[in-house]
Structures are given as structure tokens and as C-alpha cells.
Design an enzyme around this catalytic site. Structure first.
Site, PDB file in Angstrom:
ATOM      1  N   TYR A 172       0.870  -1.179   0.000  1.00  0.00           N
ATOM      2  CA  TYR A 172       0.000   0.000   0.000  1.00  0.00           C
ATOM      3  C   TYR A 172       0.907   1.228   0.000  1.00  0.00           C
ATOM      4  O   TYR A 172       1.479   1.610   1.018  1.00  0.00           O
ATOM      5  CB  TYR A 172      -0.919  -0.009   1.227  1.00  0.00           C
ATOM      6  CG  TYR A 172      -1.800   1.208   1.353  1.00  0.00           C
ATOM      7  CD1 TYR A 172      -2.384   1.794   0.234  1.00  0.00           C
ATOM      8  CD2 TYR A 172      -2.064   1.777   2.594  1.00  0.00           C
ATOM      9  CE1 TYR A 172      -3.185   2.910   0.344  1.00  0.00           C
ATOM     10  CE2 TYR A 172      -2.868   2.887   2.726  1.00  0.00           C
ATOM     11  CZ  TYR A 172      -3.434   3.456   1.600  1.00  0.00           C
ATOM     12  OH  TYR A 172      -4.227   4.560   1.712  1.00  0.00           O
TER      13      TYR A 172
ATOM     14  N   ASP B  65      -2.333  -1.233  -4.042  1.00  0.00           N
ATOM     15  CA  ASP B  65      -2.699   0.151  -4.355  1.00  0.00           C
ATOM     16  C   ASP B  65      -1.395   0.936  -4.408  1.00  0.00           C
ATOM     17  O   ASP B  65      -0.817   1.260  -3.372  1.00  0.00           O
ATOM     18  CB  ASP B  65      -3.640   0.696  -3.281  1.00  0.00           C
ATOM     19  CG  ASP B  65      -3.942   2.184  -3.457  1.00  0.00           C
ATOM     20  OD1 ASP B  65      -3.478   2.780  -4.458  1.00  0.00           O
ATOM     21  OD2 ASP B  65      -4.614   2.754  -2.580  1.00  0.00           O
TER      22      ASP B  65
END
Length: 259
Positions: free
Chosen positions: A105, A144
Site C-alpha cells: 500500500y 494500491d
């Protein structure tokens, strides 16, 4: 082998919005999530047949990653050794005999780019880590990544030039990584496909009108590119401001572990 990656924007909230229905239906070998926003003990998931690995941020309700997998890894690593980065729970690496799975992330540079210098330094450390892994065995890198790499990867490129997630510096970091022995699996199979996004603002009707960004990725070592069977964006799955992405790899000739 079926891989799923999804920024759930809070696993506790996502669990009330159909997370387990999707999880059970997709039946992935590896299910990676980002932005879990929970602490140890706050979520108890009963996932039959899956091993669970969580990396919690020290700050409550912030960041965090997890991997659920049917395959016991040989080794698990959290972070890349940087103390500040590890406090945010942003990286999990699972090692198997013939490949690494790295769930990430990436920090957001923030609307005013206040965190851009931190982000670029973080990216440099991560790239060095991924390249070092790739020198040992192939890598499947997902998550992400908080960047739209090319203009084709977001709806309004011109209006967003220089904004967080679409700065020259962030895009260059992605380009440099890809030139170091990695492939964006989605673009490998869909070099010119447009209107394929993984994140939409919560602003009114934005998702319905598909005004989005592709900022969630499966990036693989070049030596795995010919084993990419399918890449898909499950934009019909709600529960977060991101949607899940799927990667299928033909790993029949690769051993997962020593068992």
C-alpha cells in the site's frame, strides 16, 4: 494460480458491504488487501483453508495490509527493514520456492503534495528491494500503488497533471521500476485499452460515470510475462472506493513450497 488485490478502505466497513460474499465467490489462491485500517484483535476472520498474514499500522484506523492464501509460504517478511515505513504496515512479502509475492500500500503524496518527498524516498527503497528480490527469483508485486502511470490510466489526464498520484516524479518512479525487469500485467495484455479504472472519488455520480483512475496493479517480473493468462478489473464489485483486480498466472511448472 488466481491472485486478487483490493484496497478495501477499512476491512471492518467492507465486511458489512459484501466482502465475504466476494471473497468466497472468487476463491483465489492469494487474496491481498490494502488499507485495512484496523489493529490486531479488532477483526477475526474465519477463512477456511487460508493462512492469514497481517501487517498493522501503529496509528489506529490507518493504512495496513494483509494477505490470505491457501499456500503456506516458506518465509514471511513485513516491511523492507526501514523503521519508519514499517510503522505504517505497508508491505508484506511471502516467499515460495520459485517466486515472491509482495503486497504493498503505497503512501499517498497528499492533496498539497506535502508528503511527496517522503513518498519518493519510500519508492526508491521499495524499488531497490524489489530489484534485489528479482535477482533471486521472480516477483509478483501488487497493491494500491497510488499512481496513474500514463495518461490512458485516468479519465481527465490534462486536468490532473501535477496532482497527487499523477505527478511527473511519481510516474517516473513507475517507469524506472518497469524498465528494471518488470511488467505491468494489465497493460501487457491491454496496451491501448481505455476507461479501465480501479479507483473513483466518492463525489456524487463519479463512479457511475466511470470518472476514475487505474492505480491498483499486478506487476510481475519479465520472466513471468508469458505465464500471464488473465488480468481483469472487477469494477462491478462495490464495498470500497477501489475495486478488486485479478491476475491469473500459469504456475503449474513452479513449486510453491517445500511440502
Amino acid at each position: 494460480m488466481k491472485f486478487i488485490s483490493w484496497n478495501v478502505n477499512g476491512i471492518r466497513a467492507c465486511l458489512t458491504k459484501g466482502f465475504l460474499d466476494y471473497f468466497n465467490e472468487v476463491d483465489a489462491d492469494f487474496f491481498c488487501i490494502q488499507e485495512t485500517k484496523c489493529q490486531d484483535g479488532q477483526v477475526q476472520l474465519e477463512l477456511d483453508g487460508y493462512h492469514q498474514f497481517w501487517n498493522y499500522a501503529q496509528k489506529k484506523g490507518y493504512s495496513g495490509t494483509a494477505i490470505f492464501t491457501k499456500h503456506q509460504p516458506n518465509h514471511v517478511k513485513y516491511g523492507v527493514g526501514d523503521e519508519e515505513e514499517e510503522q505504517e504496515g505497508r508491505i508484506i512479502t511471502l516467499e515460495y520456492n520459485d517466486f515472491y509475492l509482495v503486497n504493498v500500500y503505497t503512501p499517498n503524496s497528499q492533496r498539497d503534495l506535502a508528503r511527496l518527498p517522503y513518498r519518493l524516498n519510500w519508492e526508491e527503497k521499495l524499488a531497490n528491494y524489489l530489484i534485489s528480490l528479482n535477482q533471486q527469483k521472480p516477483v509478483v508485486y501488487c497493491g494500491d500503488l497510488n499512481v496513474a502511470h500514463e495518461e490512458i490510466d485516468l479519465k481527465n489526464a490534462k486536468a490532473n497533471m501535477g496532482n497527487s498520484g499523477f505527478t511527473v516524479e511519481e510516474r517516473e518512479k513507475m517507469s524506472r521500476l518497469l524498465s528494471s525487469g518488470f511488467v505491468d500485467s494489465f497493460r501487457y495484455l491491454n496496451p491501448t485499452k481505455t476507461d479501465s479504472y480501479t479507483w473513483w472519488s466518492y463525489m456524487n455520480k463519479v463512479r457511475e460515470r466511470n470518472i476514475g483512475w487505474r492505480i491498483d496493479y499486478y506487476i510481475v517480473s519479465e520472466q513471468l510475462k508469458d505465464q500471464i493468462e488473465e488480468v481483469d478489473i472487477h469494477s462491478n464489485i462495490y464495498g470500497s472506493d477501489h475495486c478488486p483486480i485479478l491476475l491469473k498466472l500459469d504456475l503449474n511448472n513452479r513449486k510453491l513450497n517445500n511440502n
